[in-house]
Design a protein around this motif. Structure first.
Motif, PDB file in Angstrom:
ATOM      1  N   GLU A  16      33.372  48.246  40.348  1.00  0.00           N
ATOM      2  CA  GLU A  16      33.116  47.250  41.396  1.00  0.00           C
ATOM      3  C   GLU A  16      32.471  46.020  40.763  1.00  0.00           C
ATOM      4  O   GLU A  16      31.256  45.869  40.768  1.00  0.00           O
ATOM      5  CB  GLU A  16      32.203  47.847  42.465  1.00  0.00           C
ATOM      6  CG  GLU A  16      32.791  49.059  43.152  1.00  0.00           C
ATOM      7  CD  GLU A  16      31.783  49.726  44.081  1.00  0.00           C
ATOM      8  OE1 GLU A  16      30.830  49.049  44.505  1.00  0.00           O
ATOM      9  OE2 GLU A  16      31.971  50.914  44.351  1.00  0.00           O
ATOM     10  N   VAL A  17      33.309  45.126  40.220  1.00  0.00           N
ATOM     11  CA  VAL A  17      32.802  43.945  39.521  1.00  0.00           C
ATOM     12  C   VAL A  17      33.457  42.687  40.082  1.00  0.00           C
ATOM     13  O   VAL A  17      34.552  42.742  40.642  1.00  0.00           O
ATOM     14  CB  VAL A  17      33.054  44.032  38.001  1.00  0.00           C
ATOM     15  CG1 VAL A  17      32.298  45.193  37.397  1.00  0.00           C
ATOM     16  CG2 VAL A  17      34.515  44.149  37.683  1.00  0.00           C
ATOM     17  N   ASP A  18      32.757  41.573  39.954  1.00  0.00           N
ATOM     18  CA  ASP A  18      33.266  40.266  40.363  1.00  0.00           C
ATOM     19  C   ASP A  18      33.232  39.329  39.162  1.00  0.00           C
ATOM     20  O   ASP A  18      32.246  39.301  38.422  1.00  0.00           O
ATOM     21  CB  ASP A  18      32.402  39.656  41.474  1.00  0.00           C
ATOM     22  CG  ASP A  18      32.499  40.427  42.772  1.00  0.00           C
ATOM     23  OD1 ASP A  18      33.606  40.888  43.103  1.00  0.00           O
ATOM     24  OD2 ASP A  18      31.458  40.571  43.448  1.00  0.00           O
ATOM     25  N   VAL A  19      34.295  38.537  38.977  1.00  0.00           N
ATOM     26  CA  VAL A  19      34.330  37.516  37.931  1.00  0.00           C
ATOM     27  C   VAL A  19      33.781  36.243  38.552  1.00  0.00           C
ATOM     28  O   VAL A  19      34.345  35.703  39.499  1.00  0.00           O
ATOM     29  CB  VAL A  19      35.770  37.308  37.407  1.00  0.00           C
ATOM     30  CG1 VAL A  19      35.794  36.219  36.362  1.00  0.00           C
ATOM     31  CG2 VAL A  19      36.326  38.607  36.858  1.00  0.00           C
ATOM     32  N   GLU A  20      32.632  35.771  38.025  1.00  0.00           N
ATOM     33  CA  GLU A  20      31.959  34.608  38.608  1.00  0.00           C
ATOM     34  C   GLU A  20      32.421  33.287  38.016  1.00  0.00           C
ATOM     35  O   GLU A  20      32.433  32.280  38.701  1.00  0.00           O
ATOM     36  CB  GLU A  20      30.444  34.744  38.440  1.00  0.00           C
ATOM     37  CG  GLU A  20      29.867  35.896  39.234  1.00  0.00           C
ATOM     38  CD  GLU A  20      28.353  35.944  39.172  1.00  0.00           C
ATOM     39  OE1 GLU A  20      27.758  35.390  38.218  1.00  0.00           O
ATOM     40  OE2 GLU A  20      27.761  36.533  40.079  1.00  0.00           O
ATOM     41  N   LYS A  21      32.753  33.263  36.736  1.00  0.00           N
ATOM     42  CA  LYS A  21      33.137  32.016  36.067  1.00  0.00           C
ATOM     43  C   LYS A  21      34.143  32.368  34.982  1.00  0.00           C
ATOM     44  O   LYS A  21      34.042  33.418  34.361  1.00  0.00           O
ATOM     45  CB  LYS A  21      31.891  31.382  35.446  1.00  0.00           C
ATOM     46  CG  LYS A  21      32.139  30.084  34.731  1.00  0.00           C
ATOM     47  CD  LYS A  21      30.849  29.543  34.140  1.00  0.00           C
ATOM     48  CE  LYS A  21      31.130  28.266  33.378  1.00  0.00           C
ATOM     49  NZ  LYS A  21      29.929  27.730  32.743  1.00  0.00           N
ATOM     50  N   LYS A  45      29.960  40.134  36.943  1.00  0.00           N
ATOM     51  CA  LYS A  45      28.746  40.695  37.538  1.00  0.00           C
ATOM     52  C   LYS A  45      29.099  41.973  38.281  1.00  0.00           C
ATOM     53  O   LYS A  45      30.071  42.017  39.049  1.00  0.00           O
ATOM     54  CB  LYS A  45      28.110  39.695  38.496  1.00  0.00           C
ATOM     55  CG  LYS A  45      26.816  40.197  39.109  1.00  0.00           C
ATOM     56  CD  LYS A  45      26.183  39.155  40.005  1.00  0.00           C
ATOM     57  CE  LYS A  45      24.877  39.680  40.578  1.00  0.00           C
ATOM     58  NZ  LYS A  45      24.277  38.703  41.491  1.00  0.00           N
ATOM     59  N   CYS A  46      28.309  43.012  38.052  1.00  0.00           N
ATOM     60  CA  CYS A  46      28.499  44.294  38.723  1.00  0.00           C
ATOM     61  C   CYS A  46      27.904  44.216  40.130  1.00  0.00           C
ATOM     62  O   CYS A  46      26.766  43.782  40.308  1.00  0.00           O
ATOM     63  CB  CYS A  46      27.825  45.413  37.930  1.00  0.00           C
ATOM     64  SG  CYS A  46      27.989  47.039  38.687  1.00  0.00           S
TER      65      CYS A  46
END
Length: 101
Positions: A16-21, A45-46
């Protein structure tokens, strides 16, 4: 074509991760098939533990007769319908070169 693993948190192991940049890195030299590698890097970011890290999000190989996309959810090769261009032939006569000096 190598399959890139899905992004995982190095701290807790969650998917469950998001790519911020994101940003791109372009390889200065082509591979053996004449393709240039474009690497998409990112700050990830996890969602579970909040840990942030930098890593490879995906890779794109462009040039030659194919485009290859490697990423966490893709892994496809797109063939172009164009025929390869013949190499340019340069013919030099050693006598002409020696006469110029």
């Amino acid at each position: 074509m190598s399959k890139q693993p899905q992004l995982k948190c190095p701290k807790c192991g969650s998917n469950e991760v998001d790519v911020e940049k994101t940003w791109q890195l372009v390889s200065p030299l082509p591979d053996t098939q004449g393709r240039i590698t474009i690497t998409i890097m990112g700050v990830v970011k996890c969602r579970r533990c909040g840990y942030k890290w930098r890593g490879v999000v995906s890779k794109l190989k462009v040039g030659g007769r194919t485009v290859e996309i490697e990423g966490e959810k893709t892994g496809k090769v797109i063939e172009s319908g164009e025929e390869p261009r013949p190499p340019k032939e340069i013919v030099l006569d050693i006598e002409d070169i020696m006469n110029e000096e």
